[in-house]
Design a protein around this motif. Structure first.
Motif, PDB file in Angstrom:
ATOM      1  N   LEU A  15       0.827  -1.209   0.000  1.00  5.95           N
ATOM      2  CA  LEU A  15       0.000   0.000   0.000  1.00  5.95           C
ATOM      3  C   LEU A  15       0.859   1.255   0.000  1.00  5.95           C
ATOM      4  O   LEU A  15       0.573   2.224  -0.714  1.00  5.95           O
ATOM      5  CB  LEU A  15      -0.914  -0.007   1.228  1.00  5.95           C
ATOM      6  CG  LEU A  15      -2.009  -1.069   1.307  1.00  5.95           C
ATOM      7  CD1 LEU A  15      -2.696  -1.008   2.655  1.00  5.95           C
ATOM      8  CD2 LEU A  15      -3.013  -0.881   0.197  1.00  5.95           C
ATOM      9  N   ARG A  18       2.548   2.084  -3.569  1.00  8.44           N
ATOM     10  CA  ARG A  18       1.678   2.743  -4.551  1.00  8.44           C
ATOM     11  C   ARG A  18       1.357   4.164  -4.114  1.00  8.44           C
ATOM     12  O   ARG A  18       1.322   5.086  -4.943  1.00  8.44           O
ATOM     13  CB  ARG A  18       0.391   1.945  -4.754  1.00  8.44           C
ATOM     14  CG  ARG A  18      -0.491   2.502  -5.853  1.00  8.44           C
ATOM     15  CD  ARG A  18      -1.794   1.750  -6.022  1.00  8.44           C
ATOM     16  NE  ARG A  18      -1.613   0.376  -6.465  1.00  8.44           N
ATOM     17  CZ  ARG A  18      -2.592  -0.372  -6.947  1.00  8.44           C
ATOM     18  NH1 ARG A  18      -3.809   0.131  -7.077  1.00  8.44           N
ATOM     19  NH2 ARG A  18      -2.367  -1.620  -7.315  1.00  8.44           N
ATOM     20  N   SER A  19       1.120   4.378  -2.837  1.00  8.49           N
ATOM     21  CA  SER A  19       0.807   5.720  -2.341  1.00  8.49           C
ATOM     22  C   SER A  19       1.994   6.660  -2.512  1.00  8.49           C
ATOM     23  O   SER A  19       1.828   7.827  -2.898  1.00  8.49           O
ATOM     24  CB  SER A  19       0.397   5.647  -0.870  1.00  8.49           C
ATOM     25  OG  SER A  19      -0.717   4.797  -0.686  1.00  8.49           O
ATOM     26  N   LEU A  22       2.537   7.586  -6.174  1.00 12.68           N
ATOM     27  CA  LEU A  22       1.455   8.491  -6.581  1.00 12.68           C
ATOM     28  C   LEU A  22       1.767   9.914  -6.143  1.00 12.68           C
ATOM     29  O   LEU A  22       1.580  10.874  -6.909  1.00 12.68           O
ATOM     30  CB  LEU A  22       0.132   8.024  -5.978  1.00 12.68           C
ATOM     31  CG  LEU A  22      -1.085   8.940  -6.183  1.00 12.68           C
ATOM     32  CD1 LEU A  22      -1.418   9.070  -7.663  1.00 12.68           C
ATOM     33  CD2 LEU A  22      -2.291   8.419  -5.420  1.00 12.68           C
ATOM     34  N   LEU A  23       2.265  10.081  -4.924  1.00 12.65           N
ATOM     35  CA  LEU A  23       2.613  11.410  -4.436  1.00 12.65           C
ATOM     36  C   LEU A  23       3.799  11.995  -5.194  1.00 12.65           C
ATOM     37  O   LEU A  23       3.882  13.210  -5.387  1.00 12.65           O
ATOM     38  CB  LEU A  23       2.937  11.348  -2.936  1.00 12.65           C
ATOM     39  CG  LEU A  23       1.769  11.039  -1.999  1.00 12.65           C
ATOM     40  CD1 LEU A  23       2.263  10.908  -0.569  1.00 12.65           C
ATOM     41  CD2 LEU A  23       0.695  12.111  -2.092  1.00 12.65           C
ATOM     42  N   ALA A  43       2.752   9.183   2.728  1.00 11.27           N
ATOM     43  CA  ALA A  43       2.457   7.882   2.111  1.00 11.27           C
ATOM     44  C   ALA A  43       2.191   6.826   3.184  1.00 11.27           C
ATOM     45  O   ALA A  43       1.283   6.000   3.037  1.00 11.27           O
ATOM     46  CB  ALA A  43       3.625   7.456   1.224  1.00 11.27           C
ATOM     47  N   MET A  46      -1.277   7.493   4.536  1.00  9.21           N
ATOM     48  CA  MET A  46      -2.297   7.030   3.589  1.00  9.21           C
ATOM     49  C   MET A  46      -2.430   5.515   3.636  1.00  9.21           C
ATOM     50  O   MET A  46      -3.540   4.975   3.615  1.00  9.21           O
ATOM     51  CB  MET A  46      -1.938   7.490   2.181  1.00  9.21           C
ATOM     52  CG  MET A  46      -2.059   8.982   1.953  1.00  9.21           C
ATOM     53  SD  MET A  46      -1.294   9.517   0.397  1.00  9.21           S
ATOM     54  CE  MET A  46      -2.154   8.472  -0.764  1.00  9.21           C
ATOM     55  N   ALA A  47      -1.301   4.810   3.693  1.00 11.30           N
ATOM     56  CA  ALA A  47      -1.343   3.351   3.775  1.00 11.30           C
ATOM     57  C   ALA A  47      -2.008   2.890   5.074  1.00 11.30           C
ATOM     58  O   ALA A  47      -2.732   1.895   5.095  1.00 11.30           O
ATOM     59  CB  ALA A  47       0.074   2.789   3.675  1.00 11.30           C
ATOM     60  N   LEU A  50      -5.707   3.233   4.507  1.00 15.17           N
ATOM     61  CA  LEU A  50      -6.225   2.306   3.507  1.00 15.17           C
ATOM     62  C   LEU A  50      -6.185   0.858   3.970  1.00 15.17           C
ATOM     63  O   LEU A  50      -6.959   0.032   3.477  1.00 15.17           O
ATOM     64  CB  LEU A  50      -5.417   2.431   2.206  1.00 15.17           C
ATOM     65  CG  LEU A  50      -5.533   3.740   1.429  1.00 15.17           C
ATOM     66  CD1 LEU A  50      -4.561   3.729   0.249  1.00 15.17           C
ATOM     67  CD2 LEU A  50      -6.948   3.953   0.927  1.00 15.17           C
ATOM     68  N   GLY A  84       1.177   3.313  -9.292  1.00 15.02           N
ATOM     69  CA  GLY A  84       1.076   4.633  -8.670  1.00 15.02           C
ATOM     70  C   GLY A  84       1.603   5.734  -9.574  1.00 15.02           C
ATOM     71  O   GLY A  84       1.016   6.824  -9.655  1.00 15.02           O
ATOM     72  N   PHE A 150      -7.881  10.396  -3.173  1.00 18.21           N
ATOM     73  CA  PHE A 150      -7.310   9.530  -2.157  1.00 18.21           C
ATOM     74  C   PHE A 150      -8.340   8.562  -1.563  1.00 18.21           C
ATOM     75  O   PHE A 150      -8.014   7.414  -1.269  1.00 18.21           O
ATOM     76  CB  PHE A 150      -6.695  10.374  -1.036  1.00 18.21           C
ATOM     77  CG  PHE A 150      -5.475  11.135  -1.455  1.00 18.21           C
ATOM     78  CD1 PHE A 150      -4.576  10.579  -2.345  1.00 18.21           C
ATOM     79  CD2 PHE A 150      -5.226  12.404  -0.977  1.00 18.21           C
ATOM     80  CE1 PHE A 150      -3.447  11.266  -2.749  1.00 18.21           C
ATOM     81  CE2 PHE A 150      -4.089  13.102  -1.365  1.00 18.21           C
ATOM     82  CZ  PHE A 150      -3.200  12.539  -2.254  1.00 18.21           C
ATOM     83  N   LEU A 154      -7.977   5.837  -5.261  1.00 12.18           N
ATOM     84  CA  LEU A 154      -6.876   5.002  -4.787  1.00 12.18           C
ATOM     85  C   LEU A 154      -7.388   3.706  -4.178  1.00 12.18           C
ATOM     86  O   LEU A 154      -6.801   2.633  -4.383  1.00 12.18           O
ATOM     87  CB  LEU A 154      -6.038   5.782  -3.770  1.00 12.18           C
ATOM     88  CG  LEU A 154      -4.728   5.127  -3.323  1.00 12.18           C
ATOM     89  CD1 LEU A 154      -3.828   4.858  -4.515  1.00 12.18           C
ATOM     90  CD2 LEU A 154      -4.003   6.006  -2.309  1.00 12.18           C
TER      91      LEU A 154
END
Length: 275
Positions: A15, A18-19, A22-23, A43, A46-47, A50, A84, A150, A154
């Motif tokens: 996770l 990819r986060s 993406l950033l 990141a 975010m993980a 998620l 990502g 997000f 995502l």
């Protein structure tokens, strides 16, 4: 929750990978002014959000029981990073349309020589391109598209598009077509945004050319650029509301295409695994 993340650290890293990528490619967050430590921390956060909402059972085949890192797992991690990058790159394409629109009429307007470093696109950009870029970012943040990216895009991407999908030839072809269509949409949107200003400036140029032939003693070169600058800013001022609506429409169209892409992979592979 923390104990679960520690016990399933390889899945958490999937996770985070990819986060993080993406950033790295997303406008605003990809700026050099944003420190790498802040990107890593965001990141990871975010993980963390998620992790309880994403089904990661498809990755069980590459994660060993003892949690050790294997070659298939590292390849899978690299594939997630590529996904990502693709997502962030497509969002950057949407923003590049607004910057390109400013470049289209900056030469006629007289601002083509005044290029400055644009921190959003990280290239030398005319002032009008940077203005449209910042205006689009303001609308993007104010309209809640960043939160939608997000919280929805995502999350949905993990249920349809994973590293195993990249091993399918049809999936790679679909992703390539998706990115190429985004480039086509970039120039089409940029032309639509810049067309009113380009048309008016072209008429002014023709009028000044006729006047210069009728009265050669008039120094229209020194007077033409101020006229074009004033007219251009006046057009932008009166078209500000339609431009804002067009920016929102562009974001809606871009996110709709991303959702269609995810839906195609769900239809092709309902279980999210290898076909």
């Amino acid at each position: 929750m923390i104990d679960r993340i520690i016990s399933q650290a390889p899945l958490f890293l999937i996770l985070a990978a990819r986060s993080f990528t993406l950033l790295l490619t997303l406008p605003l967050f990809s700026m050099r002014n944003v420190s790498r430590a802040a990107k890593v921390a965001l990141a990871g956060y975010m993980a963390f959000l998620l992790f309880p909402n994403v089904d990661l059972s498809v990755y069980g085949s590459v994660v060993s029981l003892d949690g050790s890192f294997s070659i298939p797992y590292i390849i899978c991690l690299a594939g997630e990073a590529v996904i990502g990058i693709i997502m962030g790159f497509y969002i950057s394409i949407i923003f590049a349309a607004f910057s390109t629109a400013g470049q289209f009429f900056a030469f006629q307007m007289g601002f083509s020589a005044s290029e400055v470093y644009d921190s959003l696109s990280q290239v030398e950009n005319p002032l009008m391109g940077q203005f449209f870029n910042m205006f689009a970012m303001l609308i993007f943040m104010q309209s809640g598209w960043m939160m939608r990216l997000f919280s929805e895009a995502l999350v949905n991407s993990f249920s349809s598009l994973n590293a195993f999908t990249l091993t399918i030839a049809a999936a790679r072809s679909e992703l390539l077509t998706f990115l190429l269509s985004g480039l086509t949409k970039l120039f089409a949107d940029a032309f639509v945004i810049a067309l009113p200003i380009i048309g008016v400036l072209a008429l002014i140029s023709v009028s000044m050319g006729i006047l210069s032939k009728a009265a050669p003693q008039m120094n229209l070169l020194s007077e033409g650029f101020p006229i074009m600058i004033c007219v251009s800013f006046g057009i932008i001022f009166f078209l500000m509301e339609p431009l804002a609506k067009f920016f929102v429409t562009s974001f809606e169209g871009g996110f709709a295409l991303i959702e269609e892409l995810f839906a195609k992979f769900i239809i092709q592979n309902p279980k999210g695994g290898i076909l």
